[in-house]
Design a protein around this motif. Structure first.
Motif, PDB file in Angstrom:
ATOM      1  N   UNK A 213     -23.084 -53.778 133.382  1.00 22.26           N
ATOM      2  CA  UNK A 213     -22.091 -52.633 133.979  1.00 22.26           C
ATOM      3  C   UNK A 213     -20.651 -52.871 133.945  1.00 22.26           C
ATOM      4  N   UNK A 214     -19.807 -51.836 133.844  1.00 20.68           N
ATOM      5  CA  UNK A 214     -18.329 -51.940 133.964  1.00 20.68           C
ATOM      6  C   UNK A 214     -17.980 -51.144 135.084  1.00 20.68           C
ATOM      7  N   UNK A 215     -17.753 -51.887 136.221  1.00 21.75           N
ATOM      8  CA  UNK A 215     -17.154 -51.332 137.385  1.00 21.75           C
ATOM      9  C   UNK A 215     -18.286 -51.744 138.461  1.00 21.75           C
ATOM     10  N   UNK A 216     -17.837 -51.307 139.723  1.00 26.29           N
ATOM     11  CA  UNK A 216     -18.432 -51.865 141.068  1.00 26.29           C
ATOM     12  C   UNK A 216     -20.111 -51.437 140.950  1.00 26.29           C
ATOM     13  N   UNK A 217     -20.766 -52.319 141.501  1.00 22.89           N
ATOM     14  CA  UNK A 217     -22.268 -52.064 141.473  1.00 22.89           C
ATOM     15  C   UNK A 217     -23.014 -52.054 143.066  1.00 22.89           C
ATOM     16  N   UNK A 218     -21.961 -51.875 143.857  1.00 23.01           N
ATOM     17  CA  UNK A 218     -22.555 -52.022 145.299  1.00 23.01           C
ATOM     18  C   UNK A 218     -23.937 -51.008 145.463  1.00 23.01           C
ATOM     19  N   UNK A 219     -23.741 -49.851 145.141  1.00 22.93           N
ATOM     20  CA  UNK A 219     -24.904 -48.919 145.559  1.00 22.93           C
ATOM     21  C   UNK A 219     -25.418 -48.650 144.204  1.00 22.93           C
ATOM     22  N   UNK A 220     -26.807 -47.988 144.354  1.00 23.42           N
ATOM     23  CA  UNK A 220     -27.388 -47.513 143.417  1.00 23.42           C
ATOM     24  C   UNK A 220     -26.911 -46.312 142.505  1.00 23.42           C
ATOM     25  N   UNK A 221     -26.091 -45.486 143.280  1.00 22.16           N
ATOM     26  CA  UNK A 221     -25.078 -44.398 142.527  1.00 22.16           C
ATOM     27  C   UNK A 221     -24.256 -45.080 141.928  1.00 22.16           C
ATOM     28  N   UNK A 222     -23.478 -46.144 142.075  1.00 19.27           N
ATOM     29  CA  UNK A 222     -22.287 -46.660 141.424  1.00 19.27           C
ATOM     30  C   UNK A 222     -22.932 -47.458 140.295  1.00 19.27           C
ATOM     31  N   UNK A 223     -24.305 -48.206 140.271  1.00 19.26           N
ATOM     32  CA  UNK A 223     -24.969 -48.656 139.096  1.00 19.26           C
ATOM     33  C   UNK A 223     -25.383 -47.593 138.251  1.00 19.26           C
ATOM     34  N   UNK A 224     -25.815 -46.469 138.501  1.00 12.55           N
ATOM     35  CA  UNK A 224     -26.449 -45.481 137.504  1.00 12.55           C
ATOM     36  C   UNK A 224     -25.014 -44.973 136.808  1.00 12.55           C
ATOM     37  N   UNK A 225     -23.974 -45.075 137.668  1.00  4.74           N
ATOM     38  CA  UNK A 225     -22.792 -44.257 136.856  1.00  4.74           C
ATOM     39  C   UNK A 225     -22.016 -45.328 136.045  1.00  4.74           C
ATOM     40  N   UNK A 226     -22.070 -46.819 136.246  1.00  3.75           N
ATOM     41  CA  UNK A 226     -21.305 -47.675 135.710  1.00  3.75           C
ATOM     42  C   UNK A 226     -22.045 -48.562 134.661  1.00  3.75           C
ATOM     43  N   UNK A 227     -23.431 -48.376 134.463  1.00  3.25           N
ATOM     44  CA  UNK A 227     -24.137 -49.153 133.257  1.00  3.25           C
ATOM     45  C   UNK A 227     -23.618 -48.706 131.883  1.00  3.25           C
ATOM     46  N   UNK A 228     -23.328 -49.673 131.062  1.00  4.05           N
ATOM     47  CA  UNK A 228     -22.876 -49.374 129.785  1.00  4.05           C
ATOM     48  C   UNK A 228     -24.233 -49.809 128.594  1.00  4.05           C
ATOM     49  N   UNK A 229     -25.266 -50.316 129.146  1.00  6.67           N
ATOM     50  CA  UNK A 229     -26.351 -50.767 128.487  1.00  6.67           C
ATOM     51  C   UNK A 229     -27.089 -51.805 128.976  1.00  6.67           C
ATOM     52  N   UNK A 230     -28.000 -52.306 127.907  1.00  6.06           N
ATOM     53  CA  UNK A 230     -29.021 -53.542 128.656  1.00  6.06           C
ATOM     54  C   UNK A 230     -29.309 -54.468 127.603  1.00  6.06           C
ATOM     55  N   UNK A 231     -29.239 -55.580 127.934  1.00  3.76           N
ATOM     56  CA  UNK A 231     -29.745 -56.714 127.175  1.00  3.76           C
ATOM     57  C   UNK A 231     -31.244 -56.463 126.878  1.00  3.76           C
ATOM     58  N   UNK A 232     -31.698 -56.600 126.034  1.00  4.86           N
ATOM     59  CA  UNK A 232     -33.397 -56.877 125.996  1.00  4.86           C
ATOM     60  C   UNK A 232     -33.823 -58.179 125.138  1.00  4.86           C
TER      61      UNK A 232
END
Length: 278
Positions: A213-232
């Motif tokens: 993520x780039x940004x706060x991740x306190x809530x699910x809404x913030x995580x959905x908004x601020x996710x930039x991608x995922x490692x796999x």
């Protein structure tokens, strides 16, 4: 023991009951008791050796699985510390882990891209030396659908995973649900077993996702908004199991199962696992 009881002439055999039959009976009873005790001790030693072998193998499996988790967490630290990781930087960072864990099928990064930016994203990858790069959905490699995509952006080892580059994680139920669960919980999550896009044989694969993520991740809404991608991190499970259990004693065998809503399903292991499952 029986001759003194039934043999003839009786006058010759009957007196031998006490000196022949009784001692032989006592001897037979003692031998039976000793044999049973020796068998019990032998079984106990076998059980102890088996438990020790299982414990040693379990510890080895645990350490190996931790190695996979440490790999993806180390790469997660790289993305947290950098505003933009290049393809070259990713390759160099992944080199050590791929050399240490030879059973890893793929280690990579998938970028979240709004649908309107997909043409520009594809063009950027082609300029970086991937002339055939394009984002696609599912095993049929159709044009992407939806408001956004999460295509495989970087992947190492690239040669053996070339066909998976551009695959949109959101286009397949197994990968989409796992990605969304990882995104909403800010945690590492594993897919159920499924056939990988780049699979040429019959093995099932499992993919671990770790969101960034780039940004706060306190809530699910913030995580959905601020996710930039995922490692796999991708594993072909038969290969991974063989590597994990390469030092397992020959008198043990291991089959890999996963829990599903309808019960357990065989995921990997030697050929005799198929017979056991049947």
């Amino acid at each position: 023991m029986l001759m003194p009881l039934v043999a003839q002439p009786a006058s010759l055999w009957r007196p031998r009951r006490q000196v022949v039959s009784i001692p032989l009976l006592i001897t037979a009873v003692l031998l039976t008791v000793v044999a049973r005790q020796l068998n019990a001790w032998h079984q106990e030693r076998q059980d102890t050796a088996f438990r020790q072998s299982v414990e040693t193998t379990t510890n080895a499996v645990h350490l190996r699985l931790q190695g996979y988790l440490h790999t993806i967490e180390a790469m997660h630290g790289l993305f947290k510390a950098s505003d933009a990781v290049s393809r070259t930087e990713f390759r160099e960072a992944a080199r050590y882990w791929l050399m240490s864990l030879d059973s890893v099928q793929a280690l990579g990064w998938a970028t979240r891209v709004p649908m309107r930016d997909v043409p520009g994203f594809e063009a950027a990858q082609r300029r970086e030396g991937l002339p055939h790069y394009r984002v696609f959905d599912g095993v049929k490699r159709t044009a992407p659908q939806g408001s956004e995509v999460v295509p495989l952006h970087f992947i190492e080892r690239q040669t053996q995973n070339q066909s998976a580059l551009g695959f949109n994680i959101l286009s397949r139920p197994e990968t989409r649900s796992t990605y969304e669960r990882a995104r909403d919980t800010d945690s590492m999550q594993a897919t159920p077993g499924f056939r990988l896009i780049q699979e040429q044989g019959q093995q099932r694969g499992v993919v671990l996702y770790r969101p960034v993520y780039k940004g706060p991740t306190r809530t699910v809404a913030e995580r959905r908004s601020h996710i930039v991608g995922t490692l796999f991190l991708t594993l072909r499970m038969d290969d991974a199991l063989a590597s994990i259990l390469q030092d397992m004693p020959l008198h043990l065998a291991a089959c890999l199962y996963e829990n599903t809503p309808t019960g357990e399903r065989l995921l990997g292991g030697p050929s005799n696992c198929q017979a056991m499952d049947t």
